[in-house]
Design a protein around this motif. Structure first.
Motif, PDB file in Angstrom:
ATOM      1  N   GLY A 124      30.621 -26.281 -20.189  1.00  0.00           N
ATOM      2  CA  GLY A 124      31.126 -24.927 -20.427  1.00  0.00           C
ATOM      3  C   GLY A 124      30.312 -23.913 -19.656  1.00  0.00           C
ATOM      4  O   GLY A 124      29.393 -24.284 -18.930  1.00  0.00           O
ATOM      5  N   PRO A 125      30.632 -22.624 -19.788  1.00  0.00           N
ATOM      6  CA  PRO A 125      29.915 -21.592 -19.021  1.00  0.00           C
ATOM      7  C   PRO A 125      28.404 -21.584 -19.286  1.00  0.00           C
ATOM      8  O   PRO A 125      27.617 -21.418 -18.351  1.00  0.00           O
ATOM      9  CB  PRO A 125      30.545 -20.279 -19.490  1.00  0.00           C
ATOM     10  N   LYS A 126      27.991 -21.814 -20.532  1.00  0.00           N
ATOM     11  CA  LYS A 126      26.555 -21.773 -20.859  1.00  0.00           C
ATOM     12  C   LYS A 126      25.809 -22.938 -20.220  1.00  0.00           C
ATOM     13  O   LYS A 126      24.734 -22.770 -19.665  1.00  0.00           O
ATOM     14  CB  LYS A 126      26.354 -21.838 -22.388  1.00  0.00           C
ATOM     15  N   THR A 127      26.412 -24.144 -20.327  1.00  0.00           N
ATOM     16  CA  THR A 127      25.784 -25.322 -19.719  1.00  0.00           C
ATOM     17  C   THR A 127      25.744 -25.163 -18.206  1.00  0.00           C
ATOM     18  O   THR A 127      24.744 -25.484 -17.571  1.00  0.00           O
ATOM     19  CB  THR A 127      26.570 -26.597 -20.087  1.00  0.00           C
ATOM     20  N   ALA A 128      26.838 -24.649 -17.635  1.00  0.00           N
ATOM     21  CA  ALA A 128      26.903 -24.459 -16.179  1.00  0.00           C
ATOM     22  C   ALA A 128      25.788 -23.518 -15.732  1.00  0.00           C
ATOM     23  O   ALA A 128      25.128 -23.764 -14.719  1.00  0.00           O
ATOM     24  CB  ALA A 128      28.269 -23.909 -15.787  1.00  0.00           C
ATOM     25  N   GLN A 129      25.563 -22.466 -16.510  1.00  0.00           N
ATOM     26  CA  GLN A 129      24.510 -21.509 -16.163  1.00  0.00           C
ATOM     27  C   GLN A 129      23.136 -22.188 -16.216  1.00  0.00           C
ATOM     28  O   GLN A 129      22.311 -22.007 -15.316  1.00  0.00           O
ATOM     29  CB  GLN A 129      24.569 -20.347 -17.146  1.00  0.00           C
ATOM     30  N   ARG A 130      22.927 -23.002 -17.274  1.00  0.00           N
ATOM     31  CA  ARG A 130      21.638 -23.687 -17.396  1.00  0.00           C
ATOM     32  C   ARG A 130      21.433 -24.652 -16.227  1.00  0.00           C
ATOM     33  O   ARG A 130      20.345 -24.718 -15.643  1.00  0.00           O
ATOM     34  CB  ARG A 130      21.588 -24.451 -18.724  1.00  0.00           C
ATOM     35  N   LEU A 131      22.510 -25.384 -15.857  1.00  0.00           N
ATOM     36  CA  LEU A 131      22.408 -26.320 -14.736  1.00  0.00           C
ATOM     37  C   LEU A 131      22.133 -25.564 -13.439  1.00  0.00           C
ATOM     38  O   LEU A 131      21.300 -25.978 -12.634  1.00  0.00           O
ATOM     39  CB  LEU A 131      23.708 -27.127 -14.597  1.00  0.00           C
ATOM     40  N   ALA A 132      22.833 -24.438 -13.249  1.00  0.00           N
ATOM     41  CA  ALA A 132      22.672 -23.660 -12.012  1.00  0.00           C
ATOM     42  C   ALA A 132      21.228 -23.182 -11.866  1.00  0.00           C
ATOM     43  O   ALA A 132      20.621 -23.340 -10.795  1.00  0.00           O
ATOM     44  CB  ALA A 132      23.630 -22.478 -12.010  1.00  0.00           C
ATOM     45  N   PHE A 133      20.652 -22.650 -12.947  1.00  0.00           N
ATOM     46  CA  PHE A 133      19.276 -22.161 -12.852  1.00  0.00           C
ATOM     47  C   PHE A 133      18.300 -23.320 -12.661  1.00  0.00           C
ATOM     48  O   PHE A 133      17.294 -23.180 -11.969  1.00  0.00           O
ATOM     49  CB  PHE A 133      18.905 -21.309 -14.066  1.00  0.00           C
ATOM     50  N   HIS A 134      18.610 -24.468 -13.246  1.00  0.00           N
ATOM     51  CA  HIS A 134      17.765 -25.642 -13.019  1.00  0.00           C
ATOM     52  C   HIS A 134      17.764 -26.000 -11.533  1.00  0.00           C
ATOM     53  O   HIS A 134      16.719 -26.282 -10.948  1.00  0.00           O
ATOM     54  CB  HIS A 134      18.263 -26.829 -13.850  1.00  0.00           C
ATOM     55  N   LEU A 135      18.960 -25.951 -10.921  1.00  0.00           N
ATOM     56  CA  LEU A 135      19.066 -26.295  -9.504  1.00  0.00           C
ATOM     57  C   LEU A 135      18.306 -25.279  -8.649  1.00  0.00           C
ATOM     58  O   LEU A 135      17.647 -25.646  -7.673  1.00  0.00           O
ATOM     59  CB  LEU A 135      20.536 -26.355  -9.073  1.00  0.00           C
ATOM     60  N   LEU A 136      18.382 -23.999  -9.023  1.00  0.00           N
ATOM     61  CA  LEU A 136      17.677 -22.972  -8.247  1.00  0.00           C
ATOM     62  C   LEU A 136      16.164 -23.160  -8.344  1.00  0.00           C
ATOM     63  O   LEU A 136      15.430 -22.817  -7.417  1.00  0.00           O
ATOM     64  CB  LEU A 136      18.054 -21.573  -8.736  1.00  0.00           C
ATOM     65  N   GLU A 137      15.719 -23.714  -9.480  1.00  0.00           N
ATOM     66  CA  GLU A 137      14.275 -23.928  -9.656  1.00  0.00           C
ATOM     67  C   GLU A 137      13.804 -25.230  -9.006  1.00  0.00           C
ATOM     68  O   GLU A 137      12.608 -25.422  -8.830  1.00  0.00           O
ATOM     69  CB  GLU A 137      13.929 -23.943 -11.154  1.00  0.00           C
ATOM     70  N   SER A 138      14.746 -26.117  -8.668  1.00  0.00           N
ATOM     71  CA  SER A 138      14.370 -27.362  -7.996  1.00  0.00           C
ATOM     72  C   SER A 138      14.066 -27.072  -6.533  1.00  0.00           C
ATOM     73  O   SER A 138      14.428 -26.029  -6.006  1.00  0.00           O
ATOM     74  CB  SER A 138      15.515 -28.374  -8.071  1.00  0.00           C
ATOM     75  N   SER A 139      13.385 -28.038  -5.886  1.00  0.00           N
ATOM     76  CA  SER A 139      13.066 -27.847  -4.469  1.00  0.00           C
ATOM     77  C   SER A 139      14.320 -28.072  -3.628  1.00  0.00           C
ATOM     78  O   SER A 139      15.285 -28.695  -4.074  1.00  0.00           O
ATOM     79  CB  SER A 139      11.981 -28.837  -4.043  1.00  0.00           C
ATOM     80  N   GLU A 140      14.290 -27.562  -2.385  1.00  0.00           N
ATOM     81  CA  GLU A 140      15.455 -27.697  -1.515  1.00  0.00           C
ATOM     82  C   GLU A 140      15.785 -29.166  -1.231  1.00  0.00           C
ATOM     83  O   GLU A 140      16.968 -29.539  -1.294  1.00  0.00           O
ATOM     84  CB  GLU A 140      15.242 -26.902  -0.216  1.00  0.00           C
ATOM     85  N   PRO A 141      14.793 -30.046  -0.942  1.00  0.00           N
ATOM     86  CA  PRO A 141      15.153 -31.464  -0.734  1.00  0.00           C
ATOM     87  C   PRO A 141      15.825 -32.084  -1.960  1.00  0.00           C
ATOM     88  O   PRO A 141      16.779 -32.838  -1.823  1.00  0.00           O
ATOM     89  CB  PRO A 141      13.806 -32.133  -0.447  1.00  0.00           C
ATOM     90  N   GLU A 142      15.350 -31.757  -3.147  1.00  0.00           N
ATOM     91  CA  GLU A 142      15.937 -32.313  -4.369  1.00  0.00           C
ATOM     92  C   GLU A 142      17.409 -31.926  -4.476  1.00  0.00           C
ATOM     93  O   GLU A 142      18.269 -32.744  -4.782  1.00  0.00           O
ATOM     94  CB  GLU A 142      15.200 -31.786  -5.604  1.00  0.00           C
ATOM     95  N   VAL A 143      17.671 -30.637  -4.216  1.00  0.00           N
ATOM     96  CA  VAL A 143      19.032 -30.122  -4.323  1.00  0.00           C
ATOM     97  C   VAL A 143      19.928 -30.775  -3.270  1.00  0.00           C
ATOM     98  O   VAL A 143      21.065 -31.150  -3.542  1.00  0.00           O
ATOM     99  CB  VAL A 143      18.994 -28.581  -4.184  1.00  0.00           C
ATOM    100  N   GLU A 144      19.366 -30.952  -2.070  1.00  0.00           N
ATOM    101  CA  GLU A 144      20.161 -31.570  -1.007  1.00  0.00           C
ATOM    102  C   GLU A 144      20.421 -33.045  -1.297  1.00  0.00           C
ATOM    103  O   GLU A 144      21.472 -33.571  -0.928  1.00  0.00           O
ATOM    104  CB  GLU A 144      19.474 -31.386   0.348  1.00  0.00           C
ATOM    105  N   THR A 145      19.474 -33.715  -1.957  1.00  0.00           N
ATOM    106  CA  THR A 145      19.680 -35.119  -2.331  1.00  0.00           C
ATOM    107  C   THR A 145      20.847 -35.235  -3.300  1.00  0.00           C
ATOM    108  O   THR A 145      21.705 -36.108  -3.156  1.00  0.00           O
ATOM    109  CB  THR A 145      18.402 -35.697  -2.978  1.00  0.00           C
ATOM    110  N   LEU A 146      20.890 -34.330  -4.280  1.00  0.00           N
ATOM    111  CA  LEU A 146      21.994 -34.358  -5.248  1.00  0.00           C
ATOM    112  C   LEU A 146      23.329 -34.115  -4.551  1.00  0.00           C
ATOM    113  O   LEU A 146      24.278 -34.886  -4.706  1.00  0.00           O
ATOM    114  CB  LEU A 146      21.766 -33.305  -6.340  1.00  0.00           C
ATOM    115  N   ALA A 147      23.380 -33.051  -3.744  1.00  0.00           N
ATOM    116  CA  ALA A 147      24.627 -32.717  -3.045  1.00  0.00           C
ATOM    117  C   ALA A 147      25.046 -33.867  -2.129  1.00  0.00           C
ATOM    118  O   ALA A 147      26.224 -34.233  -2.058  1.00  0.00           O
ATOM    119  CB  ALA A 147      24.456 -31.428  -2.252  1.00  0.00           C
ATOM    120  N   GLY A 148      24.060 -34.467  -1.464  1.00  0.00           N
ATOM    121  CA  GLY A 148      24.338 -35.590  -0.564  1.00  0.00           C
ATOM    122  C   GLY A 148      24.879 -36.788  -1.325  1.00  0.00           C
ATOM    123  O   GLY A 148      25.839 -37.434  -0.889  1.00  0.00           O
ATOM    124  N   ALA A 149      24.277 -37.074  -2.494  1.00  0.00           N
ATOM    125  CA  ALA A 149      24.715 -38.226  -3.308  1.00  0.00           C
ATOM    126  C   ALA A 149      26.163 -38.038  -3.755  1.00  0.00           C
ATOM    127  O   ALA A 149      26.936 -38.993  -3.788  1.00  0.00           O
ATOM    128  CB  ALA A 149      23.798 -38.403  -4.514  1.00  0.00           C
TER     129      ALA A 149
END
Lengths: 197, 197
Positions: free
Chosen positions: B20-45
């Motif tokens: 839902g919107p609340k979970t999506a927001q929590r996930l989004a901020f988690h991703l923003l706090e992760s490092s760029e390689p981590e985020v790219e690994t997820l997107a790549g996977a």
């Protein structure tokens, strides 16, 4: 047994907060059932957000331009600054459409148990903003929890001597609550903070 | 108020099941706090899984090679085929490490209310596999629900005349259950399916 790209995807999804192996599996299969453009849009949005979003150099909110829209908005009262722990709290306050001032994002709360001290937060940056003399009031909008209260008290001690008014969000009964079921601490706070009608 | 790349990311995450919107927001901020390689690994996977995974042409399990590892495994008994609704059910059965046969993934269950008829499932493909004469037993491992039962009965009607043994997973008390709290339907099924000691 599970093909490598699928197990890799499930592994990566499990790293997200609140996502366990079962949820990760459900998400992975949902993605496999989505169309390729849909999946690429999601992956693109993740990478794009990470690449373009940064912290506003003034209030430290998440933004794609610096200073952020809130700091640049001339209709906002720059003499009133609301201090929050993180951008999620800022967004919650903005949804009320009641607050017309600006913000300052601390990036956390003082929590000695988690090894977070005042120097780990953006308190120095807040004091720098106060030096301009433009700010008349600081509203501390941290959670009414142990760490939120500790941070509020720390800020009060620091800012009061500077002659700036420092306030805190009201604590009391949430709207629609039932006195019968309210917990003792909330009820005590509501009594303590009673207002003349 | 929310920067566009962030709102776009939250929108995309909200499309995921159970988010839902609340979970999506929590996930989004988690991703923003992760490092760029981590985020790219997820997107790549995500993109890599979608691009490389397809259905096995034999059993229709999700796989990165065709036929899939299970169908290619010569240690598995190709005369015993377990019919499941989707790859998640297949994975649940594989986790037991008890089943040594092969699988057939229907891709759903017969559900007239949802507009899913036998022709929408891979039943024709199952009959084609039966034509080889190699298959001795079909284990129908669909959920003990209305749609699962309907699908099992439909398959039995279709396959029994071909002289192939067709069985169904046992229904009864789950291990560790308490008779006192078991529901009537489960208990009736357990009585009905009682076995000699």
């Amino acid at each position: 047994m599970v093909p490598e790209p699928l197990s890799k995807l499930i592994d990566e999804l499990t790293k997200l907060p609140g996502v366990g192996p079962k949820t990760a599996q459900r998400l992975a299969f949902h993605l496999l059932e989505s169309s390729e453009p849909e999946v690429e849009t999601l992956a693109g949005a993740i990478v794009h957000a990470k690449k373009t979003l940064k912290h506003c150099s003034l209030c430290f909110n998440v933004t794609d331009k610096d200073p952020c829209g809130l700091c640049q908005d001339i209709k906002r009262d720059a003499s009133l600054v609301c201090v929050v722990a993180d951008p999620k709290d800022l967004m919650a306050l903005e949804r009320t459409r009641e607050f017309k001032g600006t913000f300052h994002v601390l990036g956390g709360l003082i929590s000695p148990l988690d090894g977070v001290g005042p120097d780990d937060l953006r308190i120095r940056e807040l004091l720098l903003r106060l030096e301009s003399g433009q700010i008349k009031e600081i509203v501390v909008a941290t959670n009414p929890s142990a760490t939120g209260e500790a941070t509020a008290l720390y800020l009060a001690k620091l800012i009061k001597p500077l002659g700036v008014k420092i306030t805190r969000l009201a604590c009391g009964l949430p709207m629609g609550a039932d006195l019968e079921y309210a917990d003792e601490v909330t009820l005590s706070k509501a009594l303590e903070g009673r207002r003349e009608l």
